[in-house]
Design an enzyme around this catalytic site. Structure first.
Site, PDB file in Angstrom:
ATOM      1  N   LEU A   1       0.822  -1.211   0.000  1.00 26.21           N
ATOM      2  CA  LEU A   1       0.000   0.000   0.000  1.00 26.21           C
ATOM      3  C   LEU A   1       0.855   1.261   0.000  1.00 26.21           C
ATOM      4  O   LEU A   1       0.565   2.228  -0.684  1.00 26.21           O
ATOM      5  CB  LEU A   1      -0.925   0.021   1.214  1.00 26.21           C
ATOM      6  CG  LEU A   1      -2.186  -0.840   1.144  1.00 26.21           C
ATOM      7  CD1 LEU A   1      -2.924  -0.801   2.480  1.00 26.21           C
ATOM      8  CD2 LEU A   1      -3.112  -0.371   0.023  1.00 26.21           C
ATOM      9  N   GLY A   2       1.916   1.261   0.788  1.00 25.57           N
ATOM     10  CA  GLY A   2       2.773   2.432   0.864  1.00 25.57           C
ATOM     11  C   GLY A   2       3.613   2.402   2.124  1.00 25.57           C
ATOM     12  O   GLY A   2       3.634   1.420   2.866  1.00 25.57           O
TER      13      GLY A   2
ATOM     14  N   GLY B   1       5.625   5.186   5.265  1.00 25.84           N
ATOM     15  CA  GLY B   1       5.914   6.500   5.805  1.00 25.84           C
ATOM     16  C   GLY B   1       7.287   6.499   6.430  1.00 25.84           C
ATOM     17  O   GLY B   1       8.131   5.647   6.114  1.00 25.84           O
TER      18      GLY B   1
ATOM     19  N   LYS C   1       0.621  -3.791   8.886  1.00 22.18           N
ATOM     20  CA  LYS C   1       1.568  -2.693   9.059  1.00 22.18           C
ATOM     21  C   LYS C   1       2.757  -3.175   9.866  1.00 22.18           C
ATOM     22  O   LYS C   1       2.593  -3.821  10.905  1.00 22.18           O
ATOM     23  CB  LYS C   1       0.911  -1.503   9.780  1.00 22.18           C
ATOM     24  CG  LYS C   1       1.850  -0.320   9.961  1.00 22.18           C
ATOM     25  CD  LYS C   1       1.137   0.895  10.554  1.00 22.18           C
ATOM     26  CE  LYS C   1       2.085   2.088  10.682  1.00 22.18           C
ATOM     27  NZ  LYS C   1       1.405   3.295  11.207  1.00 22.18           N
TER      28      LYS C   1
ATOM     29  N   ASP D   1      -1.335  13.848  14.749  1.00 20.94           N
ATOM     30  CA  ASP D   1      -1.038  13.875  13.308  1.00 20.94           C
ATOM     31  C   ASP D   1      -2.340  13.912  12.507  1.00 20.94           C
ATOM     32  O   ASP D   1      -2.492  13.191  11.515  1.00 20.94           O
ATOM     33  CB  ASP D   1      -0.203  12.655  12.915  1.00 20.94           C
ATOM     34  CG  ASP D   1       0.507  12.840  11.573  1.00 20.94           C
ATOM     35  OD1 ASP D   1       0.651  13.995  11.122  1.00 20.94           O
ATOM     36  OD2 ASP D   1       0.917  11.821  10.978  1.00 20.94           O
TER      37      ASP D   1
END
Length: 257
Positions: A31-32, A34, A54, A149
């Site tokens: 997905l990506g 950070g 994750k 955040d």
């Protein structure tokens, strides 16, 4: 840098092998990532339901402070039981890298809605959405949790409901003397979340703004909002006296019809 990128690609393959070895899940895609985490989409074979795995990024595997922060994210999500926040299904490690599997929320972030879809929001709509967000923040704070955040990429809209994601910077709320806060974004109390809410509301309000000149002006002049909304925003943004709590901000939110 090339070697680090290669290592992360190798770890992606390790994640795929791990999922392939599970009887109940199949790997879908990366997905990506950070600064601290890397996320993957996986599917439950029997139900076809999607989940997110994750894990801590490989480069942080020997950083005990970052690892502890990742474990705190797990603890925070496990403490919460809110329909607007992903629930953790399981936890584990892959080659000593901690991970957790949580619900996948199929929606669009407000960053996507505003900048990709070109969606605009009226003042009334913006305040109504902010009210929903503040209601969720009040529950977080009642559970002694501060997100820290609450940017537009971390607030999703799905099934007519707001969802808060990415608790990587979240912490447990502390009693902090306002006079000792240098940066409201990093404050470990309600000030941080309300400061981000102020910027979130500004993004919503600016979505329908059409400049009449190329000269940039302060938001107070460009948006020309009613006084009560300007005052509310300035309290969120630390320009005026800040709110004492998220509940106070919710109670004093101006509502326009």
């Amino acid at each position: 840098m090339w070697r680090n990128q290669l290592s992360e690609k190798h770890f992606d393959q390790e994640v795929q092998r791990y999922i392939a070895a599970q009887q109940n899940f199949s790997f879908v895609k990366l997905l990506g990532f950070g600064s601290y985490g890397r996320t993957y989409l996986i599917e439950e074979k029997s139900t076809k339901k999607l989940f997110v795995l994750k894990c801590l990024r490989l480069k942080h595997r020997r950083h005990q402070k970052t690892k502890s922060k990742f474990m705190q994210e797990i603890e925070i999500l496990q403490r919460l039981s809110m329909p607007s926040i992903p629930s953790i299904q399981s936890t584990g490690t892959i080659q000593d890298i901690p991970f957790f599997i949580m619900d996948y929320i199929n929606g669009q972030t407000f960053e996507q809605l505003i900048f990709d879809e070109g969606q605009t929001f009226t003042i009334s709509q913006s305040l109504f959405i902010t009210k929903q967000l503040l209601q969720q923040i009040v529950v977080l704070h009642e559970n002694s949790i501060v997100h820290r955040d609450l940017r537009i990429p971390n607030i999703l809209f799905a099934n007519q409901q707001l969802h808060i994601i990415d608790f990587g910077l979240a912490t447990f709320k502390k009693n902090v003397d306002f006079s000792l806060i240098d940066n409201p974004k990093q404050a470990e109390n309600h000030i941080s979340d309300l400061y981000f809410v102020g910027h979130f509301l500004l993004f919503l309000l600016y979505s329908s703004y059409k400049p009449s000149t190329s000269k940039e002006k302060p938001w107070q002049e460009e948006l020309a909002l009613p006084n009560d909304i300007t005052n509310f925003l300035e309290r969120l943004l630390w320009i005026q006296k800040p709110f004492n709590s998220s509940m106070e901000a919710l109670q004093l939110l101006p509502i326009k019809k």
